[in-house]
Enzyme design. Structure first.
Site, PDB file in Angstrom:
ATOM      1  N   GLY A   1      60.383  42.643 -12.779  1.00  0.00           N
ATOM      2  CA  GLY A   1      59.745  42.013 -11.629  1.00  0.00           C
ATOM      3  C   GLY A   1      58.506  42.767 -11.173  1.00  0.00           C
TER       4      GLY A   1
ATOM      5  CE  LYS B   1      68.345  42.996 -18.108  1.00  0.00           C
ATOM      6  NZ  LYS B   1      68.161  43.596 -16.803  1.00  0.00           N
TER       7      LYS B   1
ATOM      8  CG  HIS C   1      68.740  46.984 -13.565  1.00  0.00           C
ATOM      9  ND1 HIS C   1      69.144  45.698 -13.318  1.00  0.00           N
ATOM     10  CD2 HIS C   1      67.474  47.054 -13.088  1.00  0.00           C
ATOM     11  CE1 HIS C   1      68.171  45.035 -12.722  1.00  0.00           C
ATOM     12  NE2 HIS C   1      67.137  45.832 -12.573  1.00  0.00           N
TER      13      HIS C   1
ATOM     14  CG  ASP D   1      68.433  46.427 -21.090  1.00  0.00           C
ATOM     15  OD1 ASP D   1      69.229  47.222 -20.561  1.00  0.00           O
ATOM     16  OD2 ASP D   1      67.999  45.415 -20.494  1.00  0.00           O
ATOM     17  CB  SER D   2      69.579  50.963 -20.681  1.00  0.00           C
ATOM     18  OG  SER D   2      69.790  49.903 -19.759  1.00  0.00           O
ATOM     19  N   GLY D   3      66.659  52.394 -22.214  1.00  0.00           N
ATOM     20  CA  GLY D   3      66.260  53.660 -22.811  1.00  0.00           C
ATOM     21  C   GLY D   3      65.623  53.568 -24.190  1.00  0.00           C
ATOM     22  CG  PHE D   4      66.559  50.604 -26.914  1.00  0.00           C
ATOM     23  CD1 PHE D   4      67.027  50.731 -28.203  1.00  0.00           C
ATOM     24  CD2 PHE D   4      67.467  50.309 -25.897  1.00  0.00           C
ATOM     25  CE1 PHE D   4      68.377  50.566 -28.494  1.00  0.00           C
ATOM     26  CE2 PHE D   4      68.819  50.134 -26.169  1.00  0.00           C
ATOM     27  CZ  PHE D   4      69.276  50.271 -27.467  1.00  0.00           C
TER      28      PHE D   4
HETATM   29  C1  LIG Z   1      59.844  48.042 -13.218  1.00  0.00           C
HETATM   30  C2  LIG Z   1      61.111  47.342 -13.632  1.00  0.00           C
HETATM   31  C3  LIG Z   1      61.451  46.128 -13.051  1.00  0.00           C
HETATM   32  C4  LIG Z   1      62.626  45.467 -13.445  1.00  0.00           C
HETATM   33  N1  LIG Z   1      62.902  44.230 -12.920  1.00  0.00           N
HETATM   34  C5  LIG Z   1      63.984  43.555 -13.382  1.00  0.00           C
HETATM   35  C6  LIG Z   1      64.218  42.212 -12.953  1.00  0.00           C
HETATM   36  O1  LIG Z   1      63.452  41.645 -12.186  1.00  0.00           O
HETATM   37  N2  LIG Z   1      65.318  41.595 -13.448  1.00  0.00           N
HETATM   38  C7  LIG Z   1      66.186  42.200 -14.324  1.00  0.00           C
HETATM   39  O2  LIG Z   1      67.179  41.584 -14.738  1.00  0.00           O
HETATM   40  N3  LIG Z   1      65.972  43.450 -14.747  1.00  0.00           N
HETATM   41  C8  LIG Z   1      64.891  44.130 -14.306  1.00  0.00           C
HETATM   42  N4  LIG Z   1      64.638  45.390 -14.786  1.00  0.00           N
HETATM   43  C9  LIG Z   1      65.542  45.973 -15.801  1.00  0.00           C
HETATM   44  C10 LIG Z   1      65.092  45.608 -17.223  1.00  0.00           C
HETATM   45  O3  LIG Z   1      65.314  44.256 -17.497  1.00  0.00           O
HETATM   46  C11 LIG Z   1      65.846  46.445 -18.270  1.00  0.00           C
HETATM   47  O4  LIG Z   1      67.227  46.296 -18.065  1.00  0.00           O
HETATM   48  C12 LIG Z   1      65.463  47.899 -18.212  1.00  0.00           C
HETATM   49  O5  LIG Z   1      64.065  48.022 -18.074  1.00  0.00           O
HETATM   50  C13 LIG Z   1      65.918  48.636 -19.450  1.00  0.00           C
HETATM   51  O6  LIG Z   1      65.622  50.004 -19.339  1.00  0.00           O
HETATM   52  P1  LIG Z   1      64.359  50.685 -20.061  1.00  0.00           P
HETATM   53  O7  LIG Z   1      63.160  49.972 -19.571  1.00  0.00           O
HETATM   54  O8  LIG Z   1      64.386  52.101 -19.585  1.00  0.00           O
HETATM   55  O9  LIG Z   1      64.561  50.552 -21.523  1.00  0.00           O
HETATM   56  C14 LIG Z   1      63.480  46.069 -14.396  1.00  0.00           C
HETATM   57  C15 LIG Z   1      63.126  47.285 -14.967  1.00  0.00           C
HETATM   58  C16 LIG Z   1      61.955  47.920 -14.608  1.00  0.00           C
HETATM   59  C17 LIG Z   1      61.598  49.217 -15.278  1.00  0.00           C
END
Ligand SMILES: Cc1cc2nc3c(=O)[nH]c(=O)nc-3n(C[C@H](O)[C@H](O)[C@H](O)COP(=O)(O)O)c2cc1C
Length: 393
Positions: free
Chosen positions: A82, A255, A279, A310-313
């Site tokens: 977002g 998710k 997240h 996801d998370s950390g890739f």
């Molecule tokens: C700046 C930012 C905004 C995010 N906004 C959303 C969102 O609006 N909806 C959502 O489901 N996940 C959101 N996420 C989580 C991402 O979908 C994802 O799960 C996460 O970025 C994975 O971790 P990584 O970026 O460290 O790999 C957000 C993540 C970040 C970094």
């Protein structure tokens, strides 16, 4: 700065840090509380090591795969994020174009700066997925689903782990009150005139929320963040997901799953896929990495429900490890945001190319010319099992 000199995602992160004011960079980069989950998400990958196969013909190497039934260049999709417009104007559209050009799906967040209609229009041909936050006013979700269908979204991702906003201290330190920057943060913003000129000046403020604009009360268009904070629904439960299954004819993905009992429930409801995710360490601090449950979830549920993660890739080799442990696909979050914040569409494209090139190179070096041979092979060793410390003499 020529992008070709930025060799990896960390290089893009460093440039994004220079180009964004601190409050925006920490929104992107920071995690919850002590950021233990954020750190753990990276360190966990070193738990597995590769054991390559020798003398395999890898002259024709491809990472192509099906993702939720549709062919993609690689089993990779752009994660929903977002407020991207704070990083670069129209970042949602630029990210969608980068995904389209690379041949992978793009997920638009409920909280995106630009609307579903805008992104579908401006990034024609992209495989568009929509991520839904179910808000207290259920009429909003109903209308958003209608809009998503009307722009040909084939996949809906319902996020479950954000009913309470995470306590992101690194980000909060830039504010003296909600949405009011502290004096040092204002001075820091003033030291980023190009960001101001790019992001703030054209609209005389920070971007709004393209998808939610029609639902904001009259006169509150500039107060989207407060509206959303009030609309997060902590009473959300599994019956809402059952309703969603009835209402959404396309692929349904849930998710924010971190335990097998929840995968079981999702499968029983008829959900098509789960995204194992914490997240990106932005919600509950000190949670496990989804990589820690991936193999066991795959063992129990493969064939019944697709498993995304996801998370950390940050590396192609991270993606390979997840695929080898049974993931059907990997969602990429921050790496593309670093790219777009560093250099707009070129930066987003560069980030995706770095990851996809590393993925293909890793497959070739492993002796797995394609994803099917990676999945069929035995290329991964868990560090803890195989290299246990020698017992003292
Ligand atoms: C700046 C930012 C905004 C995010 N906004 C959303 C969102 O609006 N909806 C959502 O489901 N996940 C959101 N996420 C989580 C991402 O979908 C994802 O799960 C996460 O970025 C994975 O971790 P990584 O970026 O460290 O790999 C957000 C993540 C970040 C970094």
């Amino acid at each position: 700065m020529t992008l070709s000199r930025l060799l990896n995602i960390d290089d893009l992160r460093n440039l994004a840090r220079q180009r964004l004011p601190g409050f925006a960079f920490d929104y992107l980069d920071g995690g919850a509380e002590a950021e233990q989950t954020l750190l753990h998400n990276r360190s966990i990958f070193s738990q597995w090591r590769f054991q390559p196969a020798a003398l395999v013909d890898t002259s024709q190497c491809s990472a192509a795969a099906k993702l939720l039934g549709v062919p993609a260049t690689a089993p990779v999709a752009v994660a929903p994020t977002g407020f991207n417009g704070m990083l670069w104007p129209d970042a949602d559209i630029l990210l969608a174009r980068a995904a389209r050009d690379a041949g992978v799906p793009f997920t638009l967040s409920t909280m995106a700066s630009r609307s579903l209609e805008d992104v579908a229009n401006e990034a024609k041909g992209v495989r568009l997925w929509f991520q839904l936050y179910v808000l207290k006013d259920r009429g909003i979700a109903k209308d958003l689903l209608k809009r998503a269908l009307s722009v040909n979204c084939d996949t809906l991702i319902v996020t479950t782990d954000c009913a309470h906003y995470g306590k992101r201290e690194r980000e909060q330190r830039h504010f003296r009150a909600p949405l009011k920057l502290s004096l040092p943060a204002i001075i820091d913003v003033a030291c980023h005139p190009r960001w101001l000129q790019r992001v703030v000046w054209p609209t005389r403020g920070l971007p709004g929320f393209g998808n939610l604009a029609p639902y904001l009360p009259t006169g509150e268009q500039g107060r989207g963040a407060q509206f959303i904070a009030k609309q997060l629904d902590p009473s959300l439960n599994w019956s809402a997901l059952e309703n969603m299954r009835q209402a959404w004819p396309g692929k349904l993905v849930i998710k924010g799953i971190l335990n097998r009992a929840d995968v079981q429930r999702a499968a029983a409801i008829g959900v098509d896929a789960v995204v194992l995710s914490n997240h990106g360490g932005r919600q509950l601090d000190s949670s496990i990495s989804p990589m820690e449950i991936l193999a066991s979830v795959h063992k129990e549920f493969a064939g019944r429900i697709q498993i995304l993660i996801d998370s950390g890739f940050r590396r192609g080799t991270d993606i390979i490890k997840a695929l080898a442990l049974g993931a059907d696909g990997v969602l990429i979050g921050r790496p593309l945001l670093y790219g777009v914040a560093a250099a707009g569409q070129n930066g987003a494209q560069h980030a995706l190319q770095i990851l996809l090139n590393e993925l293909r190179l890793g497959l070739a070096q492993l002796g797995a010319p394609d994803i099917a041979s990676l999945r069929a092979g035995d290329f991964l060793r868990s560090h803890s099992q195989e290299f246990a410390p020698l017992s003292p003499p």
